[in-house]
Motif scaffolding. Structure first.
Motif, mmCIF file in Angstrom:
data_model
loop_
_atom_site.group_PDB
_atom_site.id
_atom_site.type_symbol
_atom_site.label_atom_id
_atom_site.label_comp_id
_atom_site.label_asym_id
_atom_site.label_seq_id
_atom_site.Cartn_x
_atom_site.Cartn_y
_atom_site.Cartn_z
ATOM 1 N N PRO A 148 0.804 -1.231 0.000
ATOM 2 C CA PRO A 148 0.000 0.000 0.000
ATOM 3 C C PRO A 148 0.832 1.274 0.000
ATOM 4 C CG PRO A 148 -0.870 -1.592 1.590
ATOM 5 C CD PRO A 148 0.446 -2.135 1.102
ATOM 6 N N MET A 149 2.122 1.206 0.395
ATOM 7 C CA MET A 149 2.964 2.399 0.362
ATOM 8 C C MET A 149 3.374 2.756 -1.070
ATOM 9 S SD MET A 149 3.484 4.279 3.017
ATOM 10 C CE MET A 149 5.067 5.151 3.123
ATOM 11 N N GLN B 269 9.248 -2.021 3.291
ATOM 12 C CA GLN B 269 10.255 -1.298 4.091
ATOM 13 C C GLN B 269 11.544 -2.117 4.186
ATOM 14 O OE1 GLN B 269 9.765 1.847 5.054
ATOM 15 N NE2 GLN B 269 7.610 1.883 4.454
ATOM 16 N N ALA C 65 12.923 -3.388 7.618
ATOM 17 C CA ALA C 65 12.070 -4.440 8.193
ATOM 18 C C ALA C 65 12.328 -5.763 7.479
ATOM 19 C CB ALA C 65 10.597 -4.042 8.082
ATOM 20 N N TYR D 104 13.962 -9.144 9.195
ATOM 21 C CA TYR D 104 13.270 -10.440 9.094
ATOM 22 C C TYR D 104 14.214 -11.510 8.548
ATOM 23 C CZ TYR D 104 10.023 -14.122 7.760
ATOM 24 O OH TYR D 104 9.392 -15.340 7.635
ATOM 25 N N SER E 200 16.028 6.958 7.492
ATOM 26 C CA SER E 200 15.017 7.941 7.894
ATOM 27 C C SER E 200 15.527 9.371 7.725
ATOM 28 C CB SER E 200 14.641 7.771 9.371
ATOM 29 O OG SER E 200 14.044 6.536 9.607
ATOM 30 N N LYS F 143 7.238 -13.314 11.929
ATOM 31 C CA LYS F 143 6.367 -12.666 10.943
ATOM 32 C C LYS F 143 5.642 -11.472 11.554
ATOM 33 C CE LYS F 143 5.876 -16.828 8.227
ATOM 34 N NZ LYS F 143 5.019 -17.900 7.720
ATOM 35 N N ALA G 155 8.067 -8.743 11.894
ATOM 36 C CA ALA G 155 8.240 -8.061 10.596
ATOM 37 C C ALA G 155 7.126 -7.046 10.384
ATOM 38 C CB ALA G 155 8.269 -9.087 9.460
ATOM 39 N N HIS G 156 5.895 -7.396 10.756
ATOM 40 C CA HIS G 156 4.791 -6.437 10.607
ATOM 41 C C HIS G 156 4.997 -5.211 11.507
ATOM 42 C CE1 HIS G 156 2.109 -9.877 8.991
ATOM 43 N NE2 HIS G 156 2.529 -9.126 7.999
ATOM 44 N N ARG H 173 7.846 -4.009 12.586
ATOM 45 C CA ARG H 173 8.926 -3.159 12.062
ATOM 46 C C ARG H 173 8.501 -2.463 10.768
ATOM 47 N NH1 ARG H 173 12.857 -7.558 13.855
ATOM 48 N NH2 ARG H 173 13.912 -6.676 15.674
ATOM 49 N N MET H 174 7.700 -3.136 9.939
ATOM 50 C CA MET H 174 7.232 -2.521 8.696
ATOM 51 C C MET H 174 6.397 -1.277 9.008
ATOM 52 S SD MET H 174 5.018 -4.219 5.587
ATOM 53 C CE MET H 174 3.584 -4.633 6.571
ATOM 54 N N ASP I 240 8.646 1.490 10.488
ATOM 55 C CA ASP I 240 9.450 2.147 9.445
ATOM 56 C C ASP I 240 8.588 2.976 8.497
ATOM 57 O OD1 ASP I 240 11.675 0.993 10.546
ATOM 58 O OD2 ASP I 240 11.950 -0.520 8.997
ATOM 59 N N LEU I 241 7.389 2.490 8.231
ATOM 60 C CA LEU I 241 6.477 3.264 7.383
ATOM 61 C C LEU I 241 6.297 4.662 7.989
ATOM 62 C CD1 LEU I 241 3.014 1.956 6.092
ATOM 63 C CD2 LEU I 241 3.335 4.295 6.851
ATOM 64 N N ALA J 50 8.327 6.017 10.552
ATOM 65 C CA ALA J 50 9.606 6.663 10.884
ATOM 66 C C ALA J 50 10.418 7.073 9.657
ATOM 67 C CB ALA J 50 10.440 5.734 11.767
ATOM 68 N N SER J 51 10.240 6.363 8.544
ATOM 69 C CA SER J 51 10.963 6.728 7.317
ATOM 70 C C SER J 51 10.019 7.316 6.279
ATOM 71 C CB SER J 51 11.635 5.505 6.685
ATOM 72 O OG SER J 51 12.614 4.982 7.528
ATOM 73 N N GLY J 52 8.768 6.873 6.285
ATOM 74 C CA GLY J 52 7.855 7.229 5.204
ATOM 75 C C GLY J 52 6.977 8.432 5.472
ATOM 76 N N LYS K 168 -0.009 16.346 2.944
ATOM 77 C CA LYS K 168 0.189 15.388 1.859
ATOM 78 C C LYS K 168 1.025 14.193 2.346
ATOM 79 C CE LYS K 168 1.759 15.448 -3.040
ATOM 80 N NZ LYS K 168 2.064 14.095 -3.254
ATOM 81 N N GLY L 188 0.842 8.531 3.788
ATOM 82 C CA GLY L 188 1.265 7.448 4.676
ATOM 83 C C GLY L 188 0.091 6.782 5.394
ATOM 84 N N ALA M 189 -1.894 4.285 3.316
ATOM 85 C CA ALA M 189 -1.247 2.969 3.286
ATOM 86 C C ALA M 189 -1.417 2.253 4.617
ATOM 87 C CB ALA M 189 0.233 3.129 2.957
ATOM 88 N N GLN N 98 -4.797 0.695 5.371
ATOM 89 C CA GLN N 98 -4.965 -0.538 4.606
ATOM 90 C C GLN N 98 -4.186 -1.701 5.233
ATOM 91 O OE1 GLN N 98 -4.447 0.156 0.384
ATOM 92 N NE2 GLN N 98 -4.150 -2.031 -0.033
ATOM 93 N N ILE N 99 -2.959 -1.439 5.639
ATOM 94 C CA ILE N 99 -2.125 -2.488 6.247
ATOM 95 C C ILE N 99 -2.743 -2.981 7.556
ATOM 96 C CG2 ILE N 99 0.102 -2.856 7.424
ATOM 97 C CD1 ILE N 99 1.349 -1.025 5.222
#
Lengths: 217, 217
Positions: free
Chosen positions: A56-57, A72, A75, A79, A109, B95, B98-99, B101-102, B105-106, B108-110, B134, B139, B142, B145-146
């Motif tokens: 979705p990003m 990401q 991440a 993993y 970041s 797993k 991973a979610h 961290r994703m 990061d979404l 913290a970075s996005g 914006k 962000g 996304a 949705q996640i």
């Protein structure tokens, strides 16, 4: 995963975040398939409905592995580190791990997001170069100073780590944006040492399935 | 560390990245001292020579702990997790980790880097609000949705994780920038649930040593 069970990397040859993951996959000898997502063609293939459903990003990289899809880059690398620990990309000592993650986050970041394609589009054609250079030099000024106390042969000590996977693609971006690297002798020295390693070579933007012929090397 | 051995957090009450770390410290019941770094006063105290020596990125937060100084909020939280594992902020299952961290990061970075103070300065007064909105809506589109596939009571399942430590401060920024949150019912629901927890309340920007009296609550 493909029918053969291989992980699938959604990648763009020039994306520095995709390159980070390609290096990790190469170092850990993980066999994978690449599905190229062209960030420029067709108005950007990352905006397709099919890809948005995956990530979705609307960004690369994304990795389909073990039945899940991870977006990401850091991440993904964490993993891989937890599920395929050899060779390790994070040192054993918690303080050194903190240094590796600090440097990785500084780049992931603190620098990359400010000079990526979607931001530069917003900044406007005539300001892009100055904007990108400012983001990179500001981050590299900090990084060069941090490396004085963390670096050995590589960013943190003498083992290749996640920090190095972030460094090399960011230096390539710096070169694309014509950043003068002479104030960064430590960054430059480590970058050069890393580029000699096979994992950094096979994952290089000039050697990907979607690299245009004129950029191949 | 202070003479008493307590960790020192360099923090600014309104910094969303500092808030992430304050929540982690509160959840893990780690006693610490705050040294406020006012990002606006004196042209920005983060630019002082003294602070630059501590954190060359000239950003808060930075944490002095166990004889090292760590910058970058997620690197700090991962270090706390590895050295003070209870209660955990990353699930046991790789797993789910991973979610977490994703999503972290979404944000913290996005999202956050694109709407922080130094970038908004560059964008210019008249464009700041639109620019920040914006970055955040893109962000959050996304993220909403996640969360449909990862969330339980919180961002990932029913345990508070690092992802939640990123979510709440980012929603506060969204509110400051007047982002309409009605398209994000899941984000809003989780945010509200988290804000009821003590660790999110004691770490709140309106209750810090450097919170100006008119913003205290």
């Amino acid at each position: 995963m493909t029918e053969s069970g291989k992980p699938i990397l959604y990648s763009y040859f020039r994306s520095s975040c995709s390159w980070r993951v390609r290096i990790a996959l190469a170092l850990k000898s993980i066999d994978y398939e690449t599905i190229p997502i062209n960030l420029i063609k067709d108005g950007g293939q990352q905006f397709s409905e099919e890809f948005q459903a995956l990530n979705p990003m609307k960004q690369v990289p994304a990795l389909k592995i073990d039945g899940i899809t991870i977006g990401q880059s850091l991440a993904i690398i964490e993993y891989l580190e937890e599920t395929r620990p050899t060779p390790r990309l994070l040192p054993q000592d918690p303080k050194k791990r903190a240094h590796v993650r600090m440097i990785s986050d500084l780049i992931a970041s603190g620098i990359q997001p400010l000079q990526n394609l979607s931001v530069l589009k917003q900044v406007g054609q005539e300001n892009q170069l100055t904007w990108a250079q400012k983001a990179i030099t500001s981050g590299f000024n900090a990084l060069e100073q941090i490396l004085q106390s963390t670096a050995g042969r590589y960013c943190v000590g003498d083992e290749v780590s996640m920090a190095d996977l972030c460094l090399v693609p960011q230096v390539a971006n710096a070169e694309r944006f014509k950043v003068d690297l002479t104030p960064y002798p430590t960054i430059s020295r480590i970058n050069k040492t890393l580029l000699a390693l096979e994992a950094f070579q096979v994952s290089h933007p000039c050697r990907q399935p979607d690299t245009p012929p004129e950029l191949r090397a």
